[in-house]
Design a protein around this motif. Structure first.
Motif, PDB file in Angstrom:
ATOM      1  N   GLU A  17      88.033  91.790  88.784  1.00 29.77           N
ATOM      2  CA  GLU A  17      87.049  92.242  89.353  1.00 29.77           C
ATOM      3  C   GLU A  17      86.919  93.144  89.122  1.00 29.77           C
ATOM      4  O   GLU A  17      85.895  93.224  88.906  1.00 29.77           O
ATOM      5  N   ILE A  20      84.259  93.778  86.347  1.00 32.88           N
ATOM      6  CA  ILE A  20      83.129  92.281  86.562  1.00 32.88           C
ATOM      7  C   ILE A  20      82.253  93.508  86.976  1.00 32.88           C
ATOM      8  O   ILE A  20      81.094  93.943  87.406  1.00 32.88           O
ATOM      9  N   ARG A  24      78.436  94.961  87.010  1.00 32.50           N
ATOM     10  CA  ARG A  24      77.375  95.391  87.689  1.00 32.50           C
ATOM     11  C   ARG A  24      76.518  97.137  87.869  1.00 32.50           C
ATOM     12  O   ARG A  24      75.083  97.000  87.470  1.00 32.50           O
TER      13      ARG A  24
ATOM     14  N   ARG B   2      82.587  84.201  89.662  1.00 34.02           N
ATOM     15  CA  ARG B   2      83.727  85.101  89.269  1.00 34.02           C
ATOM     16  C   ARG B   2      85.385  84.900  89.384  1.00 34.02           C
ATOM     17  O   ARG B   2      85.773  85.306  88.391  1.00 34.02           O
ATOM     18  N   GLU B   3      85.415  83.769  90.104  1.00 35.64           N
ATOM     19  CA  GLU B   3      86.276  82.973  89.947  1.00 35.64           C
ATOM     20  C   GLU B   3      86.748  82.266  88.869  1.00 35.64           C
ATOM     21  O   GLU B   3      87.828  82.820  87.835  1.00 35.64           O
ATOM     22  N   LEU B  19      84.296  90.238  80.381  1.00 30.77           N
ATOM     23  CA  LEU B  19      83.806  90.220  82.280  1.00 30.77           C
ATOM     24  C   LEU B  19      83.260  91.007  82.587  1.00 30.77           C
ATOM     25  O   LEU B  19      82.142  91.201  83.668  1.00 30.77           O
ATOM     26  N   GLN B  22      80.167  89.879  82.269  1.00 30.07           N
ATOM     27  CA  GLN B  22      79.799  88.935  83.088  1.00 30.07           C
ATOM     28  C   GLN B  22      78.696  90.132  84.730  1.00 30.07           C
ATOM     29  O   GLN B  22      78.390  89.348  85.071  1.00 30.07           O
ATOM     30  N   GLY B  23      79.435  91.207  84.857  1.00 31.57           N
ATOM     31  CA  GLY B  23      78.828  91.998  86.025  1.00 31.57           C
ATOM     32  C   GLY B  23      78.221  92.529  85.337  1.00 31.57           C
ATOM     33  O   GLY B  23      77.310  92.438  85.993  1.00 31.57           O
ATOM     34  N   GLU B  26      75.398  89.848  86.264  1.00 35.18           N
ATOM     35  CA  GLU B  26      75.247  89.233  87.863  1.00 35.18           C
ATOM     36  C   GLU B  26      74.578  90.204  88.883  1.00 35.18           C
ATOM     37  O   GLU B  26      73.542  89.831  89.477  1.00 35.18           O
ATOM     38  N   ASN B  64      82.909  83.749  77.872  1.00 39.13           N
ATOM     39  CA  ASN B  64      82.200  83.504  79.168  1.00 39.13           C
ATOM     40  C   ASN B  64      81.449  82.378  79.725  1.00 39.13           C
ATOM     41  O   ASN B  64      81.477  81.471  80.115  1.00 39.13           O
TER      42      ASN B  64
END
Lengths: 235, 235
Positions: A17, A20, A24, B2-3, B19, B22-23, B26, B64
């Motif tokens: 997490e 991730i 962001r 996310r999970e 990961l 992915q952020g 997001e 992903n």
């Protein structure tokens, strides 16, 4: 920075997490121009003032922060006489120990929150609210970075002054903190340390700086800068 | 989501960099309102038209995508008669195999790029450019998602039509692709599949849709929506 994070992941400091969350942050950093903006610089100065005037200021350290800039965290703690505490949203004892070690290796002294995270912050789950009695639990000021909104609100309810370093000016943490430094931690920590160095021993100046701090105004300015940059980038 | 990503990481499908990526996505999804916007819907329709008119359309699958929506990938492949190829930026044979298996488990047939990734895309490093002769290497259209800018450019230089699914309208891939669907893959794949279903057997309609497609205009519209939402969120 990405490499440091991925290394931190393999070393057991950072969780999935956390990677991730780093992404962001990267997106917002890109939208801010990957630099310390004017409002971020002003907020860093206000943060230094608040730290100087605090009785017991503590730096809350999570896995991402320990992976990205442990020496800068130790540097600010040293410069400002702040305590350093490991405080994790996804806490495991193994990860807390790894982060404690990384901080000590980088020069931090008396790292709290590894073996002594026994007090709970009211309103948070037992694992998410664990803090040290000697550190965050009895602090009057907590410096958090890339922090969860619920946890920031819980700290505020406990009456603490909160300084947040967060790249997303719209995040709940950014809105709830008393002082929000919208900047990358790798730039914000040395910047705040530099401001502390200049302001140390000048409490009257620190009080003036703090009185003039307008957190909402600075957050709005950060948003305006993002909008401007979107316009520039889209040309 | 996310999970699913973190699970995909632990299952060996997703890498640390995935990961972080992915952020980043997001953050842009949040700025777009986490929905299929009007320009994204129009781009999905143009994507369907291009797929229908292509001779050999291939879906390029990374870790992903396989972690997030393998069934939706298999669904579009089935609906549109597309090939599916595992194609990785950080390629390891182990990861390629894990992704191939996840796709097959979700219903994808004849997954390419696991054992047959032997041809190189000119201009890319040997690992980053490995593709299947039967798939991407000889395709006239490649659908990529969350793709690296260098690789998108290399596909364009090979004369391929590129459809990109990417949440960042400013990314190099978004700018270089022929058709850019600025949307989350979990929404974009079913959407494109639905458009293919409606447009199948209507090549004249597909040609009209494609002729009317203005990629730069739609990217500008996505940026305008982000700016608007920043204004709304900052109130």
């Amino acid at each position: 920075m990405r490499e440091r994070l991925v290394k931190g992941f393999h070393d057991g400091l950072v969780c999935g997490e956390g990677l991730i969350a780093q992404g962001r942050g990267e997106a917002f950093d890109y939208l801010l121009g990957e630099r310390t903006t004017r409002p971020a610089g002003k907020a860093a100065k206000a943060a230094a003032a608040a730290i100087i005037l605090a009785k017991k200021p503590v730096i809350s350290v999570n896995g991402n922060l320990a992976a990205l800039c442990p020496a800068e965290v130790a540097g600010l703690a040293e410069e400002a006489g702040m305590l350093v505490e490991v405080n994790l949203f996804y806490r495991t004892e193994k990860r807390a120990r790894a982060i404690g070690k990384a901080l000590e290796k980088a020069g931090a002294k008396n790292v709290l929150g590894v073996k002594d995270a026994e007090k709970n912050i009211p309103g948070l789950g037992s694992e998410r609210g664990r803090t040290s009695k000697q550190g965050i639990h009895s602090a009057d000021l907590v410096l958090v970075s890339m922090e969860d909104g619920d946890r920031t609100e819980a700290l505020k309810r406990m009456g603490k002054k909160v300084i947040a370093i967060d790249l997303n000016p719209l995040a709940r943490t950014s809105k709830k903190a008393d002082i929000t430094v919208v900047d990358n931690v790798t730039r914000a920590f040395p910047r705040i340390a530099g401001e502390v160095r200049k302001m140390k021993g000048k409490p009257a100046l620190a009080r003036r700086v703090l009185a003039g701090h307008d957190n909402k105004g600075l957050l709005r300015e950060s948003l305006r800068l993002i909008k401007k940059r979107l316009e520039t980038l889209s040309k």
